[in-house]
Design a protein around this motif. Structure first.
Motif: not given
Length: 184
Positions: A122-143
């Motif tokens: 569960m912790k691994e999934k939560e970390q994976k999901y969090t990293q995915e969300i952060i990546s989306d946000i950072m990519n959108k900011i850069k865009e």
């Protein structure tokens, strides 16, 4: 740590801006143009209002609930074995007592191991999901920064004050959610 990096980046940006202005006569037009190219975003708000985060959070909670129910069944099974053992303890031979105690111990240990494994997953999934969300946000900011010509975009948490027109939080949330809805 991120907060220190953000504060240092803000300090460097301000220092560079001051140095650049010191060696060149500053006019109101130049300053206005420079400040139009600086923005800030409330990353915490973006994270909380991003629909993908909400969907993944619900998915994680649903998976957790199913797992909790399975673990509860296993706990009930162990409790039932304990109750049966206590009820029959006086009637059982020493060998039968030892076998029952071993069975209860093995099942209890297996449950602990399963609980540890599930918790880890569960912790691994939560970390994976969090990293995915952060990546989306950072990519959108850069865009958005590249598309609209921003030279700096800061996290609101690193600012003492930011003029409302420089806040691009809503724009980022709207674009992220629009893209996410199109993907679904």
């Amino acid at each position: 740590m991120w907060k220190k990096i953000k504060i240092m980046a803000l300090g460097v940006a301000v220092a560079l801006l001051c140095v650049g202005l010191a060696f060149r006569p500053a006019s109101a037009d130049i300053l206005e143009e420079v400040f139009k190219r600086i923005a800030y975003v409330d990353l915490e708000k973006v994270f909380q209002e991003y629909e993908k985060k909400k969907v993944l959070e619900k998915k994680l909670q649903a998976e957790g609930e199913v797992t909790r129910q399975e673990l509860a069944k296993k706990r009930e099974e162990i409790e039932k074995l304990k109750e049966e053992y206590k009820a029959q303890e006086l009637l059982l031979s020493e060998e039968a007592k030892r076998e029952r105690q071993e069975e209860i111990t093995k099942k209890s240990e297996a449950l602990r191991e399963l609980l540890d494994e599930v918790s880890k997953q569960m912790k691994e999934k939560e970390q994976k999901y969090t990293q995915e969300i952060i990546s989306d946000i950072m990519n959108k900011i850069k865009e958005i920064a590249e598309r609209e010509g921003y030279i700096f975009i800061f996290d609101k948490a690193a600012l003492l004050y930011g003029a409302p027109p420089q806040d691009i939080t809503k724009k980022i949330i709207d674009e992220l959610n629009k893209e996410y809805e199109a993907e679904r």
